[in-house]
Structures are given as C-alpha cells and as structure tokens.
Design a protein around this motif. Structure first.
Motif, PDB file in Angstrom:
ATOM      1  N   TYR A 120      15.033   1.870   6.060  1.00 23.88           N
ATOM      2  CA  TYR A 120      15.914   2.799   5.347  1.00 23.88           C
ATOM      3  C   TYR A 120      17.281   2.933   6.026  1.00 23.88           C
ATOM      4  CZ  TYR A 120      12.150   4.179   2.192  1.00 23.88           C
ATOM      5  OH  TYR A 120      11.169   4.184   1.218  1.00 23.88           O
ATOM      6  N   GLN A 123      17.749  -2.169   8.630  1.00 21.24           N
ATOM      7  CA  GLN A 123      16.967  -3.271   8.048  1.00 21.24           C
ATOM      8  C   GLN A 123      16.955  -4.514   8.952  1.00 21.24           C
ATOM      9  OE1 GLN A 123      18.193  -3.909   3.941  1.00 21.24           O
ATOM     10  NE2 GLN A 123      17.145  -2.037   3.296  1.00 21.24           N
ATOM     11  N   ILE A 136       9.674  -5.656   0.506  1.00 21.91           N
ATOM     12  CA  ILE A 136      10.101  -4.273   0.724  1.00 21.91           C
ATOM     13  C   ILE A 136      10.995  -3.778  -0.409  1.00 21.91           C
ATOM     14  CG2 ILE A 136      11.266  -2.695   2.298  1.00 21.91           C
ATOM     15  CD1 ILE A 136       8.583  -3.982   3.306  1.00 21.91           C
ATOM     16  N   TYR A 142       9.127   1.843  -2.270  1.00 16.65           N
ATOM     17  CA  TYR A 142      10.413   1.924  -1.575  1.00 16.65           C
ATOM     18  C   TYR A 142      11.344   2.805  -2.400  1.00 16.65           C
ATOM     19  CZ  TYR A 142      14.809   0.641   0.656  1.00 16.65           C
ATOM     20  OH  TYR A 142      16.012   0.690   1.319  1.00 16.65           O
ATOM     21  N   GLY A 329       8.914   8.132   0.450  1.00 10.54           N
ATOM     22  CA  GLY A 329       9.171   6.713   0.685  1.00 10.54           C
ATOM     23  C   GLY A 329       8.330   6.078   1.761  1.00 10.54           C
ATOM     24  N   VAL A 332       5.750   2.688   1.309  1.00 16.69           N
ATOM     25  CA  VAL A 332       6.078   1.274   1.474  1.00 16.69           C
ATOM     26  C   VAL A 332       5.430   0.698   2.730  1.00 16.69           C
ATOM     27  CG1 VAL A 332       8.227   1.678   2.742  1.00 16.69           C
ATOM     28  CG2 VAL A 332       7.985  -0.386   1.378  1.00 16.69           C
TER      29      VAL A 332
END
Length: 488
Positions: A120, A123, A136, A142, A329, A332
C-alpha cells in the motif's frame, strides 16, 4: 487395536491406532511421556464417568448460549444454530514445542504486516519481482482506497489467526493465514473454563500456561492504536448482529475486555469523527475492533446496500480520527495464492529463514502447476481462493469421480480462482465420539496480537474433524474443538 485388559469401562479399551501421527500415543499403545499422567487420571475416571460429565458439559454450553450458526449452501435449506461440539480430551503441547511455534508465529505475522505496509506504499516487493504484481493489483481484496494511508503504528493486523497442522511425521506446517476478521478466540477461553469446572482433576499433575493474559494483551494492543492521546480511549467491537454465525464470539470478547458491543446503527459520523450513541449523548469512538467484512463497512464507499456498516466511516478513518482493527484491505495478504509467497516475504523483509514451513502450494494460473494438478487431482486438496470456512474445497482422496470432474472443469475455465496442495494427513488426537474414544484429525488455530506488544495466546484453539476419516475441521462443516494445554 489396543486392548486394555482391565475392564470394558476403561476409556481406551477399544482405541484404534492408525499409522498417522497420534498426539497421545507412539506406536501401538505406548503413551507419549507428555500424556502419561493424563492417561492414568482418565483410566481411574472410567468411560462412563467421562460420558456423564460430557453430557453435563454439553447442557452447560446450551444454557450459556455457546453457539455457532451453520449456513446451508442450498438456498431452500434453513440455517441451523447449534453448539460447537466440544471434546473433553485436551490436546497438549510441550514447552519447547510451543516456544518454536511462538517464535514462528511472531516471525510470520511481522512479515505479513510489513508486506501489507509495502503493497500500500512503496510496493518494493512487487518491483523486485518477489510477488507477482498482477496477483496483488487484480486481487479483489486489494483496496486502492488504502494506498498511502498511514495506519496507526503501521499495524495492519492487530489480531491474526494462523492455522497450523501436523503431518504424519509430526512436523508442523502453516496451512492458512486468517487476517481479516479471524474467529474462534472466545472458544479458547470457554473451553478452558468448561474443563476446569467439569474435569478439575485432569489439571492436578500439570503446570499449564495461563491463557488469561491474552485478553488484556488484546485490549492493550487495541488501545495502542488510538489516534488520540487519551489515557482511556474508547474501544468498541462492531458486530453484524445477533444473526451472525460468530455472534457469540463477538459478545464474549466484548464482555471480557469490558468494551461496548455495537452494531452499525449504534454509530454515527459527524465532522469526520465517529461517535457512539448512548443515553448520555454522543461519545467519540477511538478504536473499532470490527467483525464485519470490508465490503460492508461503509455504504458510501463499498456496497451501497449494506445496512451493517456506518455511512462515512471510511472518511473518518482516512482522516486519521478513528482506528480500525484489522485495517481494511488486509484480505489481500491472506489470499490462498499469496500464502505461497509468505516464506519469500520472511526472507525479503526480515532476512531470516522461515521458522514454520508452508504446505507446498500449486498456483493454478501457472500452466505447469495446472497441468501437474489436473493429472493428479484425485490426490490433491483444491481450494477456491476467495472462500473460507471449509467451503469451495475438493479433497481428492475422498471425492467422487463426478466431484473431481466438476472441479477439473472449473479449474480449466477459471484457473486463477484456485490453488492446490498435496493431501496431508493431519495428526490425530483421542476424542470422545458418541459412546467411545477414537482418533480424530486435528489442527490448531493460533492467535497472535500486534500493537504495543506482540503476543501469542499459549496454545490457541484446537479444532477437531469429528467425522471419521474427515480432514475438514471447520465448525461450519461439522468440526468441534478441544482445550489446548501448553506446559509451563
């Protein structure tokens, strides 16, 4: 078969030993040292006394409302509310074994939390090709809304439930990570209370790790997420309501922590702050331990038809005026395909080798993996990535030809929706089944909390596949639970 020559009332007179790893016995009837005193106590008690106390225990669970709702997969069939079958024969873990598990759990949760922050924000793990970007960014769990959000203390997963199994050789493996709204913690505590009340003599010969500090650790960690500097931040538990399958879990934890149990209608958002309605007016909420899924949290952002969430909640959260545990989130990272990369995350973020191994996992979007699995489908366990609770699974060795063909067709049509693993024969533990004791497959859901400290509840929840030969331990599929003792 082990035949005890004392009398028919001996609990293990007709206990059938298998070639699999048995938690209590090694070889044909030789009790493991850990369980020696336990076997003596059970022998003195006798089978009939055990059964009578078990009947009392089951009645007590009904009286206390310790229930779980089973939702039918068929629309015409009604849901059923029942007690989770409780097995009075405890599962034991030695001190050294638990130390290994504890270190492995904390290592794994730390890496998963760093992974969530990374995907988030920078990356890096995607840029370096450690985890496939498409897995992802195209993941339904996500949430783009969480990009560059600074969650309190960088703690995305204050509460985790990691499922651990033992194979036929007695080696531990992580089977699954539960990071969104892991359930079952209340049963850890109720199981212990039921055992101490109805089978007190079984505790006489052992020094067992206390599980009570876990509730205080969870509350401390939740309070540590507060965006305010209040000495006593207001923490609430947000439940979908009394008709939710895990409502007992919600109400028990709220009561034990001394926090308010609320539904969406009990909260309101004013000027990007969340308030709880009370008889004395509105009280500002600092931390929400939420037990509803992302898509129902806020009808203004996610599902507009949701009546479970709070309109404006995400706006207040993104403004930094309230903390959510677990963070939106996080799903994920407990995706069944992302699971395969957790050992790589541990090496990438921590520079360490994994203490706890994964079960080998085939990613069916890969042509080579898919070809291999389709050729051996009758030997495999296939799981749908988006489902949990034992749903959407194929257990090849026990499936019919028709079921195998149905899954093969699904895999060919949508390979990206599935993963597969070799069938692992879970370890067995003696369980009271009807009028006799028999070996049943078990796993362990271990609970680890992050925040002001990282803490694992000693033992966790041992789940039992009560159907003979079944490997599915989930309560929603007819599984039960038993008390888990970690020796001090």
């Amino acid at each position: 078969m082990l035949i005890m020559k004392d009398h028919q009332n001996h609990p293990f007179s007709f206990y059938e030993h298998s070639a699999l790893y048995d938690e209590m016995f090694e070889g044909r009837g030789k009790v493991r040292a850990l369980y020696g005193a336990m076997l003596q106590r059970l022998s003195k008690m006798g089978l009939e006394e055990m059964k009578e106390r078990d009947r009392i225990m089951q009645k007590e669970m009904i009286t206390q409302g310790i229930t779980f709702t089973i939702h039918s997969q068929h629309p015409k069939d009604a849901s059923q509310e029942r007690t989770i079958p409780f097995d009075p024969l405890p599962r034991m873990i030695g001190a050294a074994e638990w130390q290994l598990l504890d270190h492995g759990l904390k290592q794994r949760v730390k890496a998963l939390n760093l992974f969530l922050w990374d995907i988030y924000h920078d990356q890096s793990i995607l840029k370096d090709g450690i985890v496939p970007r498409d897995m992802i960014m195209n993941n339904p769990y996500y949430l783009p809304e969480m990009a560059h959000v600074d969650v309190p203390n960088r703690t995305y997963i204050p509460i985790t439930g990691i499922d651990i199994i033992r194979d036929h050789a007695g080696d531990y493996y992580v089977l699954e990570d539960n990071l969104r709204t892991p359930s079952g913690l209340s049963y850890v505590y109720k199981n212990r209370l039921l055992m101490t009340n109805l089978f007190p003599e079984l505790f006489f010969d052992y020094r067992i790790r206390d599980i009570d500090p876990g509730i205080n650790a969870l509350l401390r960690n939740l309070r540590s997420l507060s965006p305010t500097s209040k000495s006593e931040p207001l923490v609430v538990l947000l439940t979908p309501g009394a008709y939710n399958a895990a409502y007992y879990d919600h109400s028990f934890l709220a009561q034990e922590m001394g926090i308010e149990l609320v539904e969406g209608r009990d909260l309101t958002v004013v000027d990007r702050c969340v308030y709880m309605k009370s008889l004395n007016g509105l009280r500002q909420v600092d931390v929400i331990y939420r037990r509803i899924d992302d898509e129902y949290l806020d009808p203004l952002v996610f599902r507009s038809d949701s009546v479970l969430g709070v309109p404006g909640l995400m706006d207040a959260y993104l403004a930094g005026n309230v903390a959510l545990a677990n963070a939106p989130g996080t799903g994920v990272a407990d995706d069944k395909a992302v699971y395969a990369y957790v050992p790589d995350m541990i090496r990438y973020y921590l520079g360490e080798e994994p203490i706890l191994n994964n079960v080998p996992t085939y990613i069916l979007s890969r042509p080579h993996d898919r070809e291999e699995v389709l050729s051996r489908l009758s030997e495999m366990v296939v799981k749908e990535r988006s489902l949990s609770g034992g749903y959407g699974m194929l257990i090849g060795p026990t499936a019919s030809e028709e079921e195998i063909q149905t899954f093969a067709d699904k895999i060919v049509l949508h390979p990206e929706r599935f993963i597969a693993q070799p069938t692992i024969k879970l370890s067995c533990s003696p369980s009271l089944v009807g009028d006799h004791i028999a070996p049943r497959h078990i796993d362990l859901r271990a609970f680890t909390f992050m925040g002001a400290e990282t803490y694992s509840v000693p033992g966790g929840l041992t789940r039992v596949a009560l159907k003979q030969g079944s490997l599915v331990v989930n309560s929603s599929q007819g599984g039960g639970t038993k008390d888990t003792w970690v020796l001090a």
